[in-house]
Design a protein around this motif. Structure first.
Motif, PDB file in Angstrom:
ATOM      1  N   TYR A   5       0.870  -1.171   0.000  1.00  0.00           N
ATOM      2  CA  TYR A   5       0.000   0.000   0.000  1.00  0.00           C
ATOM      3  C   TYR A   5       0.908   1.223   0.000  1.00  0.00           C
ATOM      4  O   TYR A   5       1.904   1.259   0.725  1.00  0.00           O
ATOM      5  CB  TYR A   5      -0.889   0.007   1.246  1.00  0.00           C
ATOM      6  CG  TYR A   5      -1.748  -1.230   1.364  1.00  0.00           C
ATOM      7  CD1 TYR A   5      -3.031  -1.261   0.836  1.00  0.00           C
ATOM      8  CD2 TYR A   5      -1.265  -2.376   1.996  1.00  0.00           C
ATOM      9  CE1 TYR A   5      -3.814  -2.410   0.934  1.00  0.00           C
ATOM     10  CE2 TYR A   5      -2.040  -3.518   2.097  1.00  0.00           C
ATOM     11  CZ  TYR A   5      -3.314  -3.531   1.572  1.00  0.00           C
ATOM     12  OH  TYR A   5      -4.075  -4.664   1.662  1.00  0.00           O
ATOM     13  N   TYR A  66      -1.431  -1.243  -4.083  1.00  0.00           N
ATOM     14  CA  TYR A  66      -2.588  -0.372  -3.947  1.00  0.00           C
ATOM     15  C   TYR A  66      -2.093   1.068  -3.879  1.00  0.00           C
ATOM     16  O   TYR A  66      -1.275   1.400  -3.022  1.00  0.00           O
ATOM     17  CB  TYR A  66      -3.378  -0.702  -2.680  1.00  0.00           C
ATOM     18  CG  TYR A  66      -4.008  -2.067  -2.700  1.00  0.00           C
ATOM     19  CD1 TYR A  66      -5.339  -2.237  -3.090  1.00  0.00           C
ATOM     20  CD2 TYR A  66      -3.285  -3.201  -2.346  1.00  0.00           C
ATOM     21  CE1 TYR A  66      -5.924  -3.499  -3.125  1.00  0.00           C
ATOM     22  CE2 TYR A  66      -3.860  -4.465  -2.379  1.00  0.00           C
ATOM     23  CZ  TYR A  66      -5.174  -4.600  -2.760  1.00  0.00           C
ATOM     24  OH  TYR A  66      -5.742  -5.846  -2.796  1.00  0.00           O
ATOM     25  N   GLN A 113      -3.792  -1.795  -8.199  1.00  0.00           N
ATOM     26  CA  GLN A 113      -5.188  -1.509  -7.885  1.00  0.00           C
ATOM     27  C   GLN A 113      -5.269  -0.060  -7.426  1.00  0.00           C
ATOM     28  O   GLN A 113      -4.633   0.315  -6.442  1.00  0.00           O
ATOM     29  CB  GLN A 113      -5.676  -2.446  -6.768  1.00  0.00           C
ATOM     30  CG  GLN A 113      -7.096  -2.183  -6.316  1.00  0.00           C
ATOM     31  CD  GLN A 113      -8.110  -2.521  -7.385  1.00  0.00           C
ATOM     32  OE1 GLN A 113      -8.121  -3.625  -7.907  1.00  0.00           O
ATOM     33  NE2 GLN A 113      -8.961  -1.570  -7.729  1.00  0.00           N
ATOM     34  N   VAL A 115      -7.001   2.932  -5.573  1.00  0.00           N
ATOM     35  CA  VAL A 115      -7.958   3.133  -4.487  1.00  0.00           C
ATOM     36  C   VAL A 115      -8.211   4.630  -4.344  1.00  0.00           C
ATOM     37  O   VAL A 115      -7.319   5.442  -4.573  1.00  0.00           O
ATOM     38  CB  VAL A 115      -7.456   2.553  -3.135  1.00  0.00           C
ATOM     39  CG1 VAL A 115      -7.332   1.049  -3.210  1.00  0.00           C
ATOM     40  CG2 VAL A 115      -6.157   3.173  -2.698  1.00  0.00           C
ATOM     41  N   HIS A 121     -10.098   4.047   3.450  1.00  0.00           N
ATOM     42  CA  HIS A 121      -9.366   2.787   3.263  1.00  0.00           C
ATOM     43  C   HIS A 121      -8.257   2.757   4.322  1.00  0.00           C
ATOM     44  O   HIS A 121      -7.369   3.615   4.304  1.00  0.00           O
ATOM     45  CB  HIS A 121      -8.783   2.742   1.850  1.00  0.00           C
ATOM     46  CG  HIS A 121      -8.148   1.444   1.493  1.00  0.00           C
ATOM     47  ND1 HIS A 121      -6.920   1.061   1.982  1.00  0.00           N
ATOM     48  CD2 HIS A 121      -8.568   0.439   0.693  1.00  0.00           C
ATOM     49  CE1 HIS A 121      -6.606  -0.122   1.497  1.00  0.00           C
ATOM     50  NE2 HIS A 121      -7.601  -0.525   0.711  1.00  0.00           N
ATOM     51  N   ASN A 124      -4.557   2.882   3.168  1.00  0.00           N
ATOM     52  CA  ASN A 124      -4.291   4.128   2.451  1.00  0.00           C
ATOM     53  C   ASN A 124      -4.221   5.294   3.430  1.00  0.00           C
ATOM     54  O   ASN A 124      -3.349   6.160   3.301  1.00  0.00           O
ATOM     55  CB  ASN A 124      -5.351   4.375   1.378  1.00  0.00           C
ATOM     56  CG  ASN A 124      -5.081   5.655   0.612  1.00  0.00           C
ATOM     57  OD1 ASN A 124      -5.705   6.683   0.873  1.00  0.00           O
ATOM     58  ND2 ASN A 124      -4.141   5.604  -0.320  1.00  0.00           N
TER      59      ASN A 124
END
Length: 151
Positions: A5, A66, A113, A115, A121, A124
């Motif tokens: 992430y 992400y 991905q 986001v 999230h 995130n």
């Protein structure tokens, strides 16, 4: 699967900035962050991805990244970077970072991905906290490539 992430931040664009990266694999979790005295948000978004990939210790495990950066995600998933590379990155920004990213991409072949940022999230949001804290810390490094390019 290794989950990465990422988020980047810049106070002013350009300004002081930072990135935050969270890596997860099975029960392991690692947080990475750094701050820089003069950089851009896009550079920090991309550097967060690079630092996550650089921290992988074992090859052959699928990687999913992400990111809330359309710049990063679209550049890779839509194949723009390969056209930029063919054209020698003519008139493109962050060439030094893209050149660092490409061999990592070829090595790990990560999935991406997108986001939505600041939308609750958990990872995130944590990456954003790490990036902002790094940008606001007293431990700011020099983003040498950016500063040399923009003198």
């Amino acid at each position: 699967m290794i989950l990465i992430y990422t988020d980047g931040a810049a106070k002013g664009n350009p300004g002081n900035g930072g990135y935050g990266t969270i890596m997860k694999y099975r029960q392991h979790e690692k947080e990475l962050s750094e701050g820089f005295r003069l950089t851009t948000n896009n550079r920090m978004e991309l550097l967060a991805v690079i630092r996550g990939l650089e921290a992988i210790k074992v090859e052959g495990i699928p990687v999913k990244i992400y990111s809330d950066s359309k710049y990063v995600v679209d550049s890779i998933t839509k194949g723009w970077i390969w056209n930029w590379q063919k054209k020698g990155f003519k008139d493109k920004k962050n060439v030094d970072l893209w050149k660092k990213y490409i061999p990592l991409h070829n090595k790990y072949k990560p999935q991406f991905q997108w986001v939505k940022g600041h939308a609750g999230h958990p990872e995130n949001e944590r990456c954003d906290e790490l990036a902002v804290a790094a940008a606001e810390s007293g431990q700011l490094k020099v983003d040498q490539a950016y500063e040399n390019e923009n003198r």
